[in-house]
Design a protein around this motif. Sequence first.
Motif, PDB file in Angstrom:
ATOM      1  N   MET A 509       0.824  -1.222   0.000  1.00  0.00           N
ATOM      2  CA  MET A 509       0.000   0.000   0.000  1.00  0.00           C
ATOM      3  C   MET A 509       0.857   1.272   0.000  1.00  0.00           C
ATOM      4  O   MET A 509       0.429   2.309  -0.491  1.00  0.00           O
ATOM      5  CB  MET A 509      -0.935   0.008   1.218  1.00  0.00           C
ATOM      6  N   HIS A 512       1.440   2.036  -3.536  1.00  0.00           N
ATOM      7  CA  HIS A 512       0.164   2.422  -4.145  1.00  0.00           C
ATOM      8  C   HIS A 512      -0.182   3.875  -3.792  1.00  0.00           C
ATOM      9  O   HIS A 512      -0.658   4.642  -4.626  1.00  0.00           O
ATOM     10  CB  HIS A 512      -0.937   1.464  -3.663  1.00  0.00           C
ATOM     11  N   ARG A 513       0.089   4.247  -2.534  1.00  0.00           N
ATOM     12  CA  ARG A 513      -0.235   5.583  -2.065  1.00  0.00           C
ATOM     13  C   ARG A 513       0.622   6.648  -2.770  1.00  0.00           C
ATOM     14  O   ARG A 513       0.156   7.720  -3.106  1.00  0.00           O
ATOM     15  CB  ARG A 513      -0.010   5.665  -0.540  1.00  0.00           C
ATOM     16  N   ARG A 517       5.269   1.982  -9.038  1.00  0.00           N
ATOM     17  CA  ARG A 517       5.263   0.525  -8.993  1.00  0.00           C
ATOM     18  C   ARG A 517       6.578   0.022  -8.388  1.00  0.00           C
ATOM     19  O   ARG A 517       7.623   0.659  -8.564  1.00  0.00           O
ATOM     20  CB  ARG A 517       5.063  -0.064 -10.393  1.00  0.00           C
ATOM     21  N   GLN A 622       2.290  -9.658 -10.248  1.00  0.00           N
ATOM     22  CA  GLN A 622       1.807  -9.120  -8.970  1.00  0.00           C
ATOM     23  C   GLN A 622       2.530  -9.854  -7.849  1.00  0.00           C
ATOM     24  O   GLN A 622       2.394 -11.066  -7.718  1.00  0.00           O
ATOM     25  CB  GLN A 622       0.289  -9.338  -8.829  1.00  0.00           C
TER      26      GLN A 622
END
Length: 778
Positions: A509, A512-513, A517, A622
């Motif tokens: 996260m 992501h924040r 990547r 992923q």
Amino acid sequence: MNDSPADAAEASKDTVKLQVANARPEDSGRGLARISKENMQRLGITEGDVIAITGKRETASRAVLPYPEDEGLELVRIDGFQRANAGVGSGDFVHLAKAESKAAKRVVLAPAQKELRLQGSAEALKRSFAGRPMVAGDVVATNGQQQVNRGDMPPQLRQMLNTPAFALTQVRLVVVSTAPKGIVHIDAETEVELRPEYEEPKEARRADVTYDDIGGMVETIDQLREMVELPLRYPELFTRLGVDPPRGVLLHGPPGTGKTRLARAVANESDAEFFLINGPEIMGSAYGESEKKLREVFEAATKAAPSILFIDEIDSIAPKRERVQGEAEKRLVAQLLTLMDGLEARVNLVVIAATNRPDAIDEALRRPGRFDREIIVGVPDEAGRREIFAIHTRGMPLYEDVDLQELARTTYGFVGADIAALTREAAIEAVRRIMPEINLEEQTIPPEVLDNLCVSRKDFMEAIKRVQPSAMREVMVQAPDIGWGDIGGLDEAQAKLKEGIELPLKNPMAFHRIGIRPAKGFLLYGPPGTGKTLLAKAAAKESGANFIATKSSDLLSKWYGESEQQIARLFARARQVAPTVIFIDEIDSLVPVRGSSYGEPQVTERVVNTILAEMDGLEELQSVVLIGATNRPNLIDPALLRPGRFDELVYVTVPDKDGRRRILGIHTSKMPLAEDVDLSEIAEKAENFTGADLEDLVRRAGLFALRSNGLNEAVEGLQVTMENFRQALEASRSSVTPEMIEEYSKIESTLKQKAMQVDPIGFVSPGMLTPTKSKKHD
């Protein structure tokens, strides 16, 4: 006219109507109903009091306080046994009322499964069910010896929840009859009889598998419930909306993830008849026999509606028609297609199919109207594994040192079936420990031996060595035992791997924040013996990821197209058990420069193309990181060295003096050193020594110490002296020369620029390759 139990309950003033929700796995089989303090006050009860739960029939539980997140919500959490006993499913409404539980004079119990035969002590059962409220026709379960923090619970509740186990596993029993009738509980005066074989109670309920027996797939259960339970229980919803209810659901995922178990739980919870077709069993030898068998099963399921028809391993009876040679297989596929979406409408019948190979199924089946939705039943994450461990150990007496969270953390890539096998192996390990106390000639085990039988953390650790995750059997997977503390002198490389692997895998996260990547690949390059493989192992361990180690030679095959398939399979398996670190050692032999004379041009070019597509193709990686290691980075195809493939090129250099001192400290940590040994002085003299060279130096010093002892067996008090290290320094040499270090420094400064020196049509520019002399011109 007789009132139903629900109507009678509603007529009473002191009742509360609440929606049913599933209990946590650890509450399964304990006879508890969790309701809010406000509802307890409305019913005039306190924690530990008995309440009657009325749905299609009546059952009883002891009321306890809710989970913290449920405080103030209008719901009652009960387990799968109580839902089956009350004849309700999750989401239905029940009426709760305060109840009086009488002490039973006599209770008759029998196994809840037909194939089970039981012999056991009625006294042990009496202890197991002490204080548990029950009604004739209920299915109850022994709850093991897991001690749960009871806080300030009332004494009668604490006694009921801390009773010893009846057996190693959770045993499901049906209450055949009670005297007196109604809600009763077992006390010291109750006569308990255990019948050896299954007996049908007057009001039979099925609770062999419920949602409580399935862990780690909350979202999957919710998806399946709305596709299956809603049309079976409330078909009028779809009639009102003017749409056809869903016809079928396809469950696919790796073996052992619980697809069959999930279908059976849905059938039980929705109170539907369950019909099972095992793919290969349908095939008949006579002409038209297979199709006839399939039609008969569909007809029987239609007559028994509402029903669920479950087809296991559907790929065996419905393969792609263009790929099979036999006419019988093609006719069977056609028959299945017409049964699922033919002219005759199907009402209250849902088809669920399961497969490990969804791509092998005929595409005509995979359209709306046949299988309306495809649900992936994946490999559980850490929280899911914790739930599954709670389910498989809830009937198991455990020592206090067993931490299920720790077990969930260390069992990377394990599916439900693997965890079931692991708990079974741990139980066998515990039995093996008490075998010397058992006299096999007596044919009975003393009660005191059984009472002391518990499974410890050590039993689980031994079992983990024997059980390998089934999704990863074909590739080597291991939990590395090397940490950052076992590596010295590589601080810069360590820092890059920490921020590039450990941080994104542990805290995705954060990336992501910020809107970036994480890195997809790391190329570790440097002289031999500097610790590239150790770095990869430590990165995998510290990030809590699977570690798949493979060699270039394992991935190359002489058969056309096999090498590319091996690589595609490697990445597919890594995605299944993510988070994963793939480590390919000596990667230069697998991905040499395309268009060069290295390797077999056609094979290696196809391999390079496959790895490029896997790392930065349409299918995104992923939580999968690729680490490559090489001594010759200038031979690697430049397309791999650009950002998006190998994002980080990490130079693993020869350690400096401080680094050498730390490496010597690691390797001598278990060595009895004399007081005159000065590791700093040894580090200063061991210039240009790599980690492997320093390990060899320590080994040689130990051998010189043994030699000075005359190789005697008695080595107590023997120490390794500074003189032994001086002898070892004279006998050792650095495997890296100053010329090699200079060459690697040049490579480091030019490697990223070389990645850009590629012509638009993909040919390598002339300055890219290291010139080689031809034998002809020598």
